[in-house]
Design a protein around this motif. Structure first.
Motif, PDB file in Angstrom:
ATOM      1  N   PRO B 152       0.837  -1.197   0.000  1.00  0.00           N
ATOM      2  CA  PRO B 152       0.000   0.000   0.000  1.00  0.00           C
ATOM      3  C   PRO B 152       0.870   1.244   0.000  1.00  0.00           C
ATOM      4  O   PRO B 152       1.903   1.283   0.670  1.00  0.00           O
ATOM      5  CB  PRO B 152      -0.789  -0.121   1.300  1.00  0.00           C
ATOM      6  CG  PRO B 152       0.044  -0.973   2.187  1.00  0.00           C
ATOM      7  CD  PRO B 152       0.909  -1.840   1.317  1.00  0.00           C
ATOM      8  N   GLU B 153       0.458   2.227  -0.759  1.00  0.00           N
ATOM      9  CA  GLU B 153       1.178   3.501  -0.806  1.00  0.00           C
ATOM     10  C   GLU B 153       0.174   4.635  -0.616  1.00  0.00           C
ATOM     11  O   GLU B 153      -0.998   4.494  -0.956  1.00  0.00           O
ATOM     12  CB  GLU B 153       1.870   3.667  -2.162  1.00  0.00           C
ATOM     13  CG  GLU B 153       3.015   2.705  -2.346  1.00  0.00           C
ATOM     14  CD  GLU B 153       3.898   3.084  -3.519  1.00  0.00           C
ATOM     15  OE1 GLU B 153       3.474   3.930  -4.326  1.00  0.00           O
ATOM     16  OE2 GLU B 153       4.993   2.532  -3.614  1.00  0.00           O
ATOM     17  N   PRO B 154       0.655   5.760  -0.100  1.00  0.00           N
ATOM     18  CA  PRO B 154      -0.273   6.876   0.124  1.00  0.00           C
ATOM     19  C   PRO B 154      -0.864   7.387  -1.186  1.00  0.00           C
ATOM     20  O   PRO B 154      -0.196   7.408  -2.214  1.00  0.00           O
ATOM     21  CB  PRO B 154       0.604   7.945   0.779  1.00  0.00           C
ATOM     22  CG  PRO B 154       2.008   7.577   0.404  1.00  0.00           C
ATOM     23  CD  PRO B 154       2.025   6.090   0.302  1.00  0.00           C
ATOM     24  N   THR B 155      -2.130   7.798  -1.133  1.00  0.00           N
ATOM     25  CA  THR B 155      -2.825   8.274  -2.330  1.00  0.00           C
ATOM     26  C   THR B 155      -2.274   9.607  -2.811  1.00  0.00           C
ATOM     27  O   THR B 155      -2.236   9.866  -3.999  1.00  0.00           O
ATOM     28  CB  THR B 155      -4.333   8.399  -2.011  1.00  0.00           C
ATOM     29  OG1 THR B 155      -4.827   7.086  -1.713  1.00  0.00           O
ATOM     30  CG2 THR B 155      -5.108   8.968  -3.180  1.00  0.00           C
ATOM     31  N   GLY B 156      -1.849  10.479  -1.890  1.00  0.00           N
ATOM     32  CA  GLY B 156      -1.301  11.768  -2.309  1.00  0.00           C
ATOM     33  C   GLY B 156      -1.781  12.885  -1.408  1.00  0.00           C
ATOM     34  O   GLY B 156      -1.616  12.824  -0.191  1.00  0.00           O
ATOM     35  N   VAL B 157      -2.395  13.888  -2.009  1.00  0.00           N
ATOM     36  CA  VAL B 157      -2.942  15.007  -1.231  1.00  0.00           C
ATOM     37  C   VAL B 157      -4.406  14.688  -0.912  1.00  0.00           C
ATOM     38  O   VAL B 157      -5.198  14.430  -1.816  1.00  0.00           O
ATOM     39  CB  VAL B 157      -2.845  16.329  -2.009  1.00  0.00           C
ATOM     40  CG1 VAL B 157      -3.562  17.450  -1.256  1.00  0.00           C
ATOM     41  CG2 VAL B 157      -1.378  16.690  -2.251  1.00  0.00           C
ATOM     42  N   VAL B 158      -4.728  14.686   0.364  1.00  0.00           N
ATOM     43  CA  VAL B 158      -6.080  14.360   0.811  1.00  0.00           C
ATOM     44  C   VAL B 158      -6.744  15.619   1.379  1.00  0.00           C
ATOM     45  O   VAL B 158      -6.189  16.258   2.278  1.00  0.00           O
ATOM     46  CB  VAL B 158      -6.046  13.254   1.892  1.00  0.00           C
ATOM     47  CG1 VAL B 158      -7.460  12.919   2.349  1.00  0.00           C
ATOM     48  CG2 VAL B 158      -5.337  12.016   1.368  1.00  0.00           C
ATOM     49  N   GLY B 159      -7.891  15.976   0.824  1.00  0.00           N
ATOM     50  CA  GLY B 159      -8.685  17.067   1.374  1.00  0.00           C
ATOM     51  C   GLY B 159      -9.585  16.511   2.460  1.00  0.00           C
ATOM     52  O   GLY B 159     -10.181  15.455   2.279  1.00  0.00           O
ATOM     53  N   ILE B 160      -9.669  17.201   3.573  1.00  0.00           N
ATOM     54  CA  ILE B 160     -10.484  16.697   4.687  1.00  0.00           C
ATOM     55  C   ILE B 160     -11.433  17.797   5.159  1.00  0.00           C
ATOM     56  O   ILE B 160     -10.994  18.888   5.522  1.00  0.00           O
ATOM     57  CB  ILE B 160      -9.594  16.250   5.871  1.00  0.00           C
ATOM     58  CG1 ILE B 160      -8.684  15.085   5.446  1.00  0.00           C
ATOM     59  CG2 ILE B 160     -10.453  15.869   7.074  1.00  0.00           C
ATOM     60  CD1 ILE B 160      -7.709  14.640   6.519  1.00  0.00           C
ATOM     61  N   ILE B 161     -12.720  17.503   5.117  1.00  0.00           N
ATOM     62  CA  ILE B 161     -13.691  18.390   5.750  1.00  0.00           C
ATOM     63  C   ILE B 161     -13.935  17.793   7.133  1.00  0.00           C
ATOM     64  O   ILE B 161     -14.618  16.768   7.259  1.00  0.00           O
ATOM     65  CB  ILE B 161     -15.022  18.465   4.959  1.00  0.00           C
ATOM     66  CG1 ILE B 161     -14.786  18.454   3.447  1.00  0.00           C
ATOM     67  CG2 ILE B 161     -15.853  19.653   5.432  1.00  0.00           C
ATOM     68  CD1 ILE B 161     -14.097  19.638   2.878  1.00  0.00           C
ATOM     69  N   ALA B 162     -13.350  18.416   8.131  1.00  0.00           N
ATOM     70  CA  ALA B 162     -13.341  17.812   9.461  1.00  0.00           C
ATOM     71  C   ALA B 162     -14.727  17.884  10.101  1.00  0.00           C
ATOM     72  O   ALA B 162     -15.509  18.793   9.815  1.00  0.00           O
ATOM     73  CB  ALA B 162     -12.315  18.517  10.344  1.00  0.00           C
ATOM     74  N   PRO B 163     -15.025  16.932  10.970  1.00  0.00           N
ATOM     75  CA  PRO B 163     -16.309  16.952  11.678  1.00  0.00           C
ATOM     76  C   PRO B 163     -16.309  18.028  12.755  1.00  0.00           C
ATOM     77  O   PRO B 163     -15.274  18.624  13.048  1.00  0.00           O
ATOM     78  CB  PRO B 163     -16.373  15.558  12.301  1.00  0.00           C
ATOM     79  CG  PRO B 163     -14.945  15.177  12.496  1.00  0.00           C
ATOM     80  CD  PRO B 163     -14.181  15.805  11.368  1.00  0.00           C
ATOM     81  N   ASP B 164     -17.471  18.254  13.353  1.00  0.00           N
ATOM     82  CA  ASP B 164     -17.571  19.309  14.349  1.00  0.00           C
ATOM     83  C   ASP B 164     -17.016  18.922  15.713  1.00  0.00           C
ATOM     84  O   ASP B 164     -16.892  19.780  16.573  1.00  0.00           O
ATOM     85  CB  ASP B 164     -19.021  19.793  14.470  1.00  0.00           C
ATOM     86  CG  ASP B 164     -19.335  20.810  13.372  1.00  0.00           C
ATOM     87  OD1 ASP B 164     -18.391  21.462  12.888  1.00  0.00           O
ATOM     88  OD2 ASP B 164     -20.510  20.921  12.994  1.00  0.00           O
ATOM     89  N   SER B 165     -16.719  17.663  15.908  1.00  0.00           N
ATOM     90  CA  SER B 165     -16.023  17.287  17.142  1.00  0.00           C
ATOM     91  C   SER B 165     -14.643  17.933  17.071  1.00  0.00           C
ATOM     92  O   SER B 165     -13.798  17.524  16.281  1.00  0.00           O
ATOM     93  CB  SER B 165     -15.913  15.761  17.226  1.00  0.00           C
ATOM     94  OG  SER B 165     -14.979  15.402  18.219  1.00  0.00           O
TER      95      SER B 165
END
Lengths: 476, 291
Positions: B152-165
């Motif tokens: 397994p290798e990292p996909t690259g740049v990951v966008g994250i919309i974080a939860p409200d916690s």
């Protein structure tokens, strides 16, 4: 004294092509309600059969049949029993292998040498491999008792019609799903023969449904709300449309899309082997291969020598009758594909690359394209960026390993890549840096059911083959 | 931070913190010059948070892309040590995070539990860095004279919309993305963005290379579409997105066939490996065997 090849045609008598074919739904061949279409032999343009076209109502019937089979029969069936059905299918494929190979070559145009020695043996192996998983899913790393997804809608391309069917159906069935599969409109015949194999295996009705048709049928299938999982192999553009169609739904999706693979030849490579690998990389299956090594990156110091040997080797390729056992390159699958290859090749010339093909006589009828290479290709040329999906190789050069990796990765695709060098550490260094799902080192275009296959970036997502290939068909 | 919360025995006027963005290891204000007020549960002013713009998203993606080669090229052991270091630094700021979480409505005990769980989550993921390949990779017995392995290798740049916690949820979505070598652009919780920026201060002092985690605060509905449609983002985690916005963001993500992941969960549960494998690509290498 000159030795000539005598014609060595494989007999067509082993196949029996019917005048017309219906849709295979719920274990029966039934009429379709769309406009029937003709499938032709691309080697001589002869009409092979009329094929039914599934409209939305037909798709609906097929999905419902699959749903009932999933809920009542196939889903609840113990894995060990499902396994035995799949083993049966694998065995029948082996028993009827010559028939399948000849029919595949007639409908697709690929050389009998490839359908007989590559496609059909892999098809049998795929079913045999996934049969064994059916009763071992709890050991696959997806929890103690992973569940199937439900009904899988599967749309496959024309380049490996039966092999892509196997890649889709074998893991789906092993995991307990039922399927509705749409083969490509130019190559439906082996999928319809597979329907007969399902009947010979006494596979319960509705577990496998084969619906034929073109893009509209495929769209109706992936959009059908009764489908829980969509699997598609084909172009990146269509893959994008499917991803958009599925946006906001809970359907699972795997996509195996286009490629523009770099085949990197370092100066210390065993050059004769590398040349064989280059030829296999781009001329296998007329270049109708998503993972084809269509960009040759050769280290500058050996570029001249590699090109000389490559041209000599290309001059020995035999283009012609797909059913001739000596044929290396068969027919282009369709007039439309031939147009696309011609258009991109013309663009290569217009943009300034040097075009070369060996002298080779092409048949008068049918769709043919001589093996072709372009030298002096820049990374900005269309023939270096776009998937040609034909027997056309673009040659670029590099000086340092870093440059090779940068150029190899300079594409929105990321399906496969090749590396040729005798230096082990250089293989691993390069393989680590290539953003591609399959890396062939000192070999090319090898496939195996135990080996995961699939792309990075815009070559799609999900893996087919191996333990990883189960994930797409399990509710995990 | 409000004086009410930090007032000491003396009458000294507290020195407030300016909450900025975290991009490429630096703390710039939004290029737009905008901010928005963050209030506590009783609607009292706590601080102004940066109100990031489309340009900030693009700068953050560019920083994440630049950091990807270096971060994914680190040894797994090294990434493990850095994630563990983040836990150490977080532990040292435990009280500060408890105070910030109390603004978001948590009781003292709840806030303390959440901070402790967030610290422990970093430790848990740190240990995965050099184990996920063993679990998700394979040596494949192909039927021919070939050595064949999948990693397994990292996909690259990951966008994250974080939860409200605001802390545990944030950590629970960011740690699994970076531990395998991905770099990230994170849009923090809109109502509770401050712990995310304080977390950035922890990251900045944890040997984590700049650009591996980039944190933006602002309006989710304004920023998420730019992140989802950005052609140099390889994957997107929509965990913090309301149901109604998912179809349009998934549609935007299809433009370059981003991997899309979305799962709501109880952050106190055992996380499992799904958040790591969602942002991994399996690479299979073949080599002939012979003499």
């Amino acid at each position: 004294m000159v030795f000539e090849y005598a014609p060595a045609p494989e007999s067509r008598s082993v196949v029996d092509i019917r005048g017309s074919y219906g849709l295979f739904i719920d274990g029966e061949f039934v009429d379709g309600h769309g406009e029937p279409f003709k499938t032709i032999n691309p080697a001589d343009e002869a009409v092979l059969a009329d094929v039914a076209c599934a409209d939305e109502a037909d798709v609906d019937r097929a999905v419902k049949a699959a749903r009932i089979a999933f809920e009542r029969v196939w889903g609840p069936m113990p894995g060990a029993e499902r396994a035995k059905y799949l083993y049966r299918i694998a065995r029948i494929i082996q028993e009827r292998s010559r028939e399948l190979a000849v029919l595949e070559s007639i409908d697709n145009g690929k050389p009998i040498r490839e359908s007989r020695d590559v496609d059909v043996p892999l098809v049998a192996a795929w079913f045999f491999y996934y049969a064994g998983w059916a009763d071992k899913l709890g050991h696959a790393g997806f929890g103690p008792d992973p569940k199937p997804v439900g009904v899988a809608g599967q749309v496959i391309p024309w380049n490996f019609p039966l092999l892509m069917l196997a890649w889709k159906i074998a893991p789906a069935l092993a995991c307990g799903n039922t399927v509705v599969l749409k083969p490509a409109e130019t190559t439906p015949l082996t999928a319809l023969l597979f329907a007969d194999i399902c009947r010979q295996a006494d596979l319960p009705p509705g577990v496998v449904n084969i619906i034929t048709g073109a893009g509209d049928t495929g769209r109706a299938l992936v959009a059908h709300e009764g489908v829980d999982k969509v699997a598609f192999t084909g172009s990146t553009d269509v893959g994008r449309q499917i991803a958009r169609t599925l946006a906001g739904t809970s359907k699972k999706l795997t996509l195996e899309l286009g490629g523009k693979a770099a085949n990197i030849v370092y100066a210390d490579a065993a050059l004769d082997q590398a040349v064989e690998g280059i030829v296999n990389g781009i001329f296998f299956n007329q270049g109708h291969v998503c993972c084809a090594g269509s960009r040759l990156l050769v280290q500058e110091s050996v570029a001249e020598e590699v090109l000389e040997r490559l041209k000599a080797r290309m001059a020995t390729l035999r283009v012609g009758d797909p059913l001739d056992k000596n044929t290396d390159i068969g027919a282009i699958n369709s007039a439309a594909q031939l147009d696309k290859i011609r258009e991109l090749s013309a663009a290569g010339e217009q943009e300034g690359a040097g075009r070369w093909s060996p002298p080779c006589q092409l048949p008068d009828r049918g769709f043919w394209f001589a093996p072709t290479l372009f030298t002096g290709v820049a990374q900005s040329h269309r023939i270096a960026r776009e998937e040609i999906f034909g027997p056309v190789l673009s040659v670029l050069t590099f000086r340092t390993p870093e440059e090779a990796v940068t150029k190899a990765n300079n594409t929105p695709y990321g399906l496969s890549a090749g590396i040729w060098t005798e230096k082990g550490s250089q293989i691993l260094w390069t393989a680590q840096r290539l953003r591609a799902g399959v890396v062939w080192a000192n070999t090319f275009n090898k496939f195996d059911p135990a080996s995961p296959f699939g792309g990075y970036k815009e070559s799609g997502f999900g893996r087919e083959g191996g333990r990883h290939g189960l994930e797409a068909y399990l509710n995990v | 931070m409000s004086e009410r919360m930090t007032k000491r025995m003396s009458d000294r006027l507290a020195v407030r913190k300016t909450y900025k963005l975290y991009i490429g290891g630096a703390f710039p204000r939004s290029e737009s010059g905008r901010s928005y007020p963050v209030t506590d549960t009783k609607d009292r002013f706590v601080a102004n948070a940066s109100h990031a713009s489309r340009k900030d998203v693009r700068d953050a993606v560019s920083a994440a892309r630049k950091a990807f080669g270096g971060w994914s090229g680190r040894t797994a052991y090294n990434r493990a040590q850095i994630l563990y270091r983040i836990a150490e630094m977080l532990e040292g700021r435990r009280d500060q995070f408890i105070t910030e979480l109390r603004h978001t409505g948590a009781s003292k005990t709840q806030a303390a539990n959440e901070v402790d769980a967030a610290i422990d989550r970093w430790v848990w993921y740190a240990g995965w860095a050099d184990k996920i390949s063993t679990v998700a990779g394979a040596a494949n017995p192909v039927s021919g004279p070939f050595f064949n392995f999948s990693t397994p290798e990292p996909t690259g740049v990951v966008g994250i919309i974080a939860p409200d916690s605001p802390l545990l949820g944030l950590v629970s979505v960011v740690a699994p993305a970076i531990v395998t070598g991905n770099t990230t652009v994170v849009i923090a919780s809109e109502p509770a963005p401050l712990p995310a920026i304080t977390l950035a201060e922890v990251l900045a002092t944890s040997d984590l290379p700049g650009g591996v985690i980039n944190i933006l605060t602002g309006h989710r509905t304004e920023l998420a579409p730019w992140l989802a449609s950005h052609m140099d983002v390889n994957a997107i985690d929509l965990t913090g997105v309301p149901d109604a916005d998912v179809p349009s963001l998934e549609d935007a993500a299809a433009g370059n066939l981003k991997r899309v992941f979305r799962a709501s969960e109880d952050w106190a549960d055992d996380p499992g490996t799904a958040r790591m494998t969602a942002f991994l690509e399996v690479k299979t290498v073949w080599h002939p065997v012979g003499v």
